[in-house]
Structures are given as structure tokens and as C-alpha cells.
Design a protein around this motif. Structure first.
Motif, short mmCIF file in Angstrom:
data_model
loop_
_atom_site.label_atom_id
_atom_site.label_comp_id
_atom_site.label_asym_id
_atom_site.label_seq_id
_atom_site.Cartn_x
_atom_site.Cartn_y
_atom_site.Cartn_z
N MET A 1 0.91 -1.30 0.00
CA MET A 1 -0.28 -0.06 0.05
C MET A 1 0.87 1.30 -0.03
O MET A 1 1.97 1.26 0.63
CB MET A 1 -0.80 0.08 1.38
CG MET A 1 -1.78 1.05 1.46
SD MET A 1 -2.97 1.09 2.60
CE MET A 1 -4.17 -0.25 1.68
N SER A 5 -1.49 6.26 1.53
CA SER A 5 -2.63 5.52 1.75
C SER A 5 -2.40 5.05 3.39
O SER A 5 -3.44 4.92 3.93
CB SER A 5 -2.91 4.39 0.86
OG SER A 5 -3.18 5.04 -0.51
N THR A 67 -5.58 -2.72 -0.14
CA THR A 67 -6.62 -1.98 -1.01
C THR A 67 -7.80 -2.80 -0.74
O THR A 67 -7.63 -4.24 -0.66
CB THR A 67 -6.39 -1.63 -2.09
OG1 THR A 67 -5.91 -2.78 -3.10
CG2 THR A 67 -5.05 -0.75 -2.31
#
Length: 116
Positions: A1, A5, A67
Motif C-alpha cells: 500500500m 494511503s 486496498t
């Protein structure tokens, strides 16, 4: 990630974890040239180690951030299995609510929880 994020997760942990808890974000992700990859492997970087490590009063929790459509790599699956086999809690989380739930299941008291 990507780190941008992951920032929301790090911000949440900074606020929610109990006093005395320690956490870190492992920076294994990212695209690098072969020299940079070699330089990371030499000091012992372990491909597949979860993104977040949380330590509190003898409890160690490993959290892999993904995600919503993310899947574990072969290295991640292998490392997660090894960690689980040695008694560590390993969670794959796709939201702040997942992180909150994982830490609650690990018996880490939080000052702020997020409902799913």
C-alpha cells in the motif's frame, strides 16, 4: 500500500493506541531498481513482512494493509503463515474498521474504535 494511503492508518494508531504502545510501519513496498533492492536485502529486509507492527504489554500484532481489491503475494502468504505458526496474531486489513477490529481481537485496548 502506498505510504500516502498508509498515513490514515498511522494517524489512527497514533490516536487510538494505549499509552506505552509502540508501532512502526515497515517500508518494504515500492518499485526499486536492482541496486536499491540489493541494498535493502543486505541488512535483512524480509519480503512479505506485514506493513504494521504493534507492540503492547507483551502482545505483538502484525497487520498487512491492502486496498479493497488487494491480494497477498506469495511472500506475504509464506511470512504470515510462519508468524501465525509461532503464535503471533497476523491480520489482513482493508479499512480502518478492520484495523480497529484486529487490535480489539488482539486484546489491545483502544481509546477510539471504528465500527464496520
Amino acid at each position: 500500500m502506498p505510504i500516502d494511503s498508509a498515513k490514515a492508518f498511522v494517524d489512527y494508531l497514533s490516536l487510538a493506541l494505549p499509552k506505552g504502545a509502540v508501532f512502526c510501519h515497515v517500508m518494504n513496498e515500492g518499485k526499486r531498481g536492482w541496486k536499491a533492492q540489493r541494498d535493502l536485502k543486505n541488512p535483512g529486509v524480509l519480503a512479505g513482512i506485514p506493513d504494521l507492527l504493534i507492540f503492547w504489554r507483551g502482545i505483538t500484532t502484525f497487520i498487512e494493509l491492502k486496498t479493497p481489491k488487494g491480494v497477498l503475494s506469495t511472500n506475504q502468504k509464506s511470512v504470515h503463515q510462519c508468524l501465525s505458526a509461532t503464535g503471533f496474531a497476523v491480520y489482513v486489513c482493508k479499512s480502518l474498521a478492520d484495523v480497529s477490529s484486529a487490535l480489539t481481537r488482539s486484546s489491545v485496548p483502544l481509546s477510539a474504535t471504528i465500527a464496520a
